[in-house]
Design a protein around this motif. Sequence first.
Motif, PDB file in Angstrom:
ATOM      1  N   LEU A 273      18.863 -43.941   0.232  1.00 17.36           N
ATOM      2  CA  LEU A 273      19.017 -44.191   1.438  1.00 17.36           C
ATOM      3  C   LEU A 273      19.322 -44.571   2.468  1.00 17.36           C
ATOM      4  O   LEU A 273      19.503 -45.892   2.527  1.00 17.36           O
TER       5      LEU A 273
ATOM      6  N   GLU B  53      17.784 -44.412   5.902  1.00 16.08           N
ATOM      7  CA  GLU B  53      17.007 -44.764   6.905  1.00 16.08           C
ATOM      8  C   GLU B  53      16.682 -46.273   6.786  1.00 16.08           C
ATOM      9  O   GLU B  53      15.398 -45.320   5.728  1.00 16.08           O
TER      10      GLU B  53
ATOM     11  N   TRP C 261      13.513 -46.819   8.318  1.00 13.56           N
ATOM     12  CA  TRP C 261      11.826 -47.111   7.401  1.00 13.56           C
ATOM     13  C   TRP C 261      11.453 -46.125   6.525  1.00 13.56           C
ATOM     14  O   TRP C 261      10.619 -47.119   6.026  1.00 13.56           O
ATOM     15  N   ALA C 262      12.072 -45.349   5.687  1.00 14.84           N
ATOM     16  CA  ALA C 262      11.664 -44.683   5.031  1.00 14.84           C
ATOM     17  C   ALA C 262      12.228 -45.641   3.433  1.00 14.84           C
ATOM     18  O   ALA C 262      11.392 -45.923   3.063  1.00 14.84           O
TER      19      ALA C 262
ATOM     20  N   MET D 254       8.839 -47.715   3.527  1.00 13.91           N
ATOM     21  CA  MET D 254       7.663 -46.413   3.039  1.00 13.91           C
ATOM     22  C   MET D 254       7.662 -46.840   1.084  1.00 13.91           C
ATOM     23  O   MET D 254       7.155 -46.879   0.720  1.00 13.91           O
ATOM     24  N   PHE D 255       9.572 -47.182   0.889  1.00  7.01           N
ATOM     25  CA  PHE D 255       9.809 -46.458  -0.928  1.00  7.01           C
ATOM     26  C   PHE D 255       9.881 -47.932  -1.408  1.00  7.01           C
ATOM     27  O   PHE D 255       9.195 -48.334  -2.563  1.00  7.01           O
TER      28      PHE D 255
ATOM     29  N   VAL E  55       4.622 -55.686   6.187  1.00  7.78           N
ATOM     30  CA  VAL E  55       4.109 -55.921   7.201  1.00  7.78           C
ATOM     31  C   VAL E  55       5.378 -56.503   7.995  1.00  7.78           C
ATOM     32  O   VAL E  55       5.927 -56.787   8.862  1.00  7.78           O
TER      33      VAL E  55
ATOM     34  N   LEU F 203       8.279 -54.781   8.362  1.00  8.64           N
ATOM     35  CA  LEU F 203       8.494 -54.346   9.242  1.00  8.64           C
ATOM     36  C   LEU F 203       8.991 -54.552  10.387  1.00  8.64           C
ATOM     37  O   LEU F 203       9.991 -54.226  11.539  1.00  8.64           O
ATOM     38  N   SER F 204       8.628 -56.104  10.202  1.00  8.10           N
ATOM     39  CA  SER F 204       8.563 -56.790  12.359  1.00  8.10           C
ATOM     40  C   SER F 204       9.859 -57.633  12.281  1.00  8.10           C
ATOM     41  O   SER F 204      10.556 -57.804  12.709  1.00  8.10           O
TER      42      SER F 204
ATOM     43  N   MET G 100      12.516 -54.964  11.215  1.00 10.55           N
ATOM     44  CA  MET G 100      13.037 -54.467  11.623  1.00 10.55           C
ATOM     45  C   MET G 100      12.942 -53.888  13.438  1.00 10.55           C
ATOM     46  O   MET G 100      13.829 -53.672  14.102  1.00 10.55           O
ATOM     47  N   ALA G 101      11.655 -54.502  13.478  1.00 13.66           N
ATOM     48  CA  ALA G 101      11.724 -54.314  15.035  1.00 13.66           C
ATOM     49  C   ALA G 101      12.176 -55.274  15.917  1.00 13.66           C
ATOM     50  O   ALA G 101      12.737 -55.073  16.486  1.00 13.66           O
TER      51      ALA G 101
ATOM     52  N   LYS H 261      17.439 -50.425  13.422  1.00 17.27           N
ATOM     53  CA  LYS H 261      16.490 -49.464  12.389  1.00 17.27           C
ATOM     54  C   LYS H 261      17.753 -48.591  11.359  1.00 17.27           C
ATOM     55  O   LYS H 261      17.316 -47.023  10.626  1.00 17.27           O
TER      56      LYS H 261
ATOM     57  N   LEU I 201       9.661 -60.825  24.890  1.00 19.23           N
ATOM     58  CA  LEU I 201       9.865 -59.390  24.693  1.00 19.23           C
ATOM     59  C   LEU I 201       9.344 -58.825  25.705  1.00 19.23           C
ATOM     60  O   LEU I 201       8.028 -59.592  26.780  1.00 19.23           O
ATOM     61  N   ALA I 202       9.337 -57.673  26.982  1.00 19.71           N
ATOM     62  CA  ALA I 202       9.182 -57.486  27.882  1.00 19.71           C
ATOM     63  C   ALA I 202       7.845 -57.067  28.396  1.00 19.71           C
ATOM     64  O   ALA I 202       6.830 -57.320  29.123  1.00 19.71           O
ATOM     65  N   GLY I 203       7.361 -56.306  27.174  1.00 17.99           N
ATOM     66  CA  GLY I 203       5.918 -55.853  27.142  1.00 17.99           C
ATOM     67  C   GLY I 203       5.052 -56.902  26.371  1.00 17.99           C
ATOM     68  O   GLY I 203       3.714 -56.948  26.406  1.00 17.99           O
TER      69      GLY I 203
ATOM     70  N   PHE J 217       3.014 -50.154  14.406  1.00 21.55           N
ATOM     71  CA  PHE J 217       3.717 -50.589  14.552  1.00 21.55           C
ATOM     72  C   PHE J 217       4.793 -48.933  15.362  1.00 21.55           C
ATOM     73  O   PHE J 217       5.950 -49.635  16.275  1.00 21.55           O
TER      74      PHE J 217
ATOM     75  N   PHE K  75       4.238 -55.743  17.031  1.00 23.42           N
ATOM     76  CA  PHE K  75       2.780 -56.245  16.123  1.00 23.42           C
ATOM     77  C   PHE K  75       1.858 -57.007  17.399  1.00 23.42           C
ATOM     78  O   PHE K  75       1.124 -57.855  17.338  1.00 23.42           O
TER      79      PHE K  75
ATOM     80  N   THR L  38       1.696 -52.029  25.451  1.00 21.03           N
ATOM     81  CA  THR L  38       2.065 -51.152  25.924  1.00 21.03           C
ATOM     82  C   THR L  38       1.917 -49.567  25.963  1.00 21.03           C
ATOM     83  O   THR L  38       1.540 -50.084  24.798  1.00 21.03           O
TER      84      THR L  38
ATOM     85  N   ASN M 209      10.209 -51.017  24.281  1.00 21.95           N
ATOM     86  CA  ASN M 209      10.056 -52.664  23.809  1.00 21.95           C
ATOM     87  C   ASN M 209      11.399 -53.935  23.938  1.00 21.95           C
ATOM     88  O   ASN M 209      11.474 -55.017  23.809  1.00 21.95           O
TER      89      ASN M 209
END
Lengths: 187, 109
Positions: free
Chosen positions: A22, A24, A26-27, A30-31, A65, A68-69, A71-72, A76, A181-183, B90, B96, B101, B107
């Motif tokens: 793969l 991607e 994200w997938a 999952m795997f 987790v 994932l963080s 990847m943030a 991606k 981060l802006a948010g 996420f 996280f 928002t 973001n």
Amino acid sequence: MNFIVFAILALLAITAVAIAKLRELWAVIMFTGIYSFLSASWMIILDAPDVAFTEAAVGAGISTVLMLSTMALTGKAEEIPRKKSLVPLFVVIVTGATLVYGTLDMPHFGSPDAPVQVYPDPSFVKRSEADMHGLPNVVTALLASYRGYDTLGETTVVLTAGIAVLLILRRNDEKDEPTQLAGNKTP
Amino acid sequence: MSPDLLPNALTTGILMATSFAVLLTMILALVRATLGPTVFDRVLALNMFGTKTVLLISVVSFVTGRSDFLDLALLYSLMNFIGIVALLRFTQYNSFSDSVTSSGESNQP
């Protein structure tokens, strides 16, 4: 019972190939979750519930987790490699062959003369004081000398975890970094 | 586990059929996770796979007659729940952090 083991091992192989194929991410995450669930249930069937416990907590819970963080913060999608080289395949095959060769010396699964069934004999406890030049505590002798390298590895892991926690906490203190981060800005 | 719950021939057959069905469902979930066009197909496949793992561990614990595996099954379902909540959070907010928002904004700094 055997067909459960074979089915789980086949599913593990299929999942590993899917992770490698793969692109991607994200997938892929999952795997990896599926993979650690599968390997944890296989460890349970092999009668190692403590290892399976750790695998479920770390592999399926925390590392998903963490990835994932990660990847943030990064991208991606993985870039597809243009050229194919045979060196990684060669390295993987050699490593796998070495591991399989290493298992040839091991006793069979559940064999009665395996070291786990034979040790520890009482003489081990008796001679520990003489071995350790008069150290009275058998537990200390075991941890610090007989299994010294094991304990060294464990303390290294704990030290690394402590340093990582300290680094993360220190980064949170610097509130007015431009990389925030802006948010996340409080109103 | 009390001795009357230990498997005899009939219950062993039933448990084997159950584990076969659970393994088949695991394979189907794996196929869906591989093919799944959207993110939510894959999230659902992962969640289903975790649930099937819990069921498989429970069935195996009844086959081998060891009830301490059931605690592990409980832990797995907890792990599955936490992982899925983190994943969905996420997916929706792309971070996280505590301050959340709206989902439409990106973001990226």
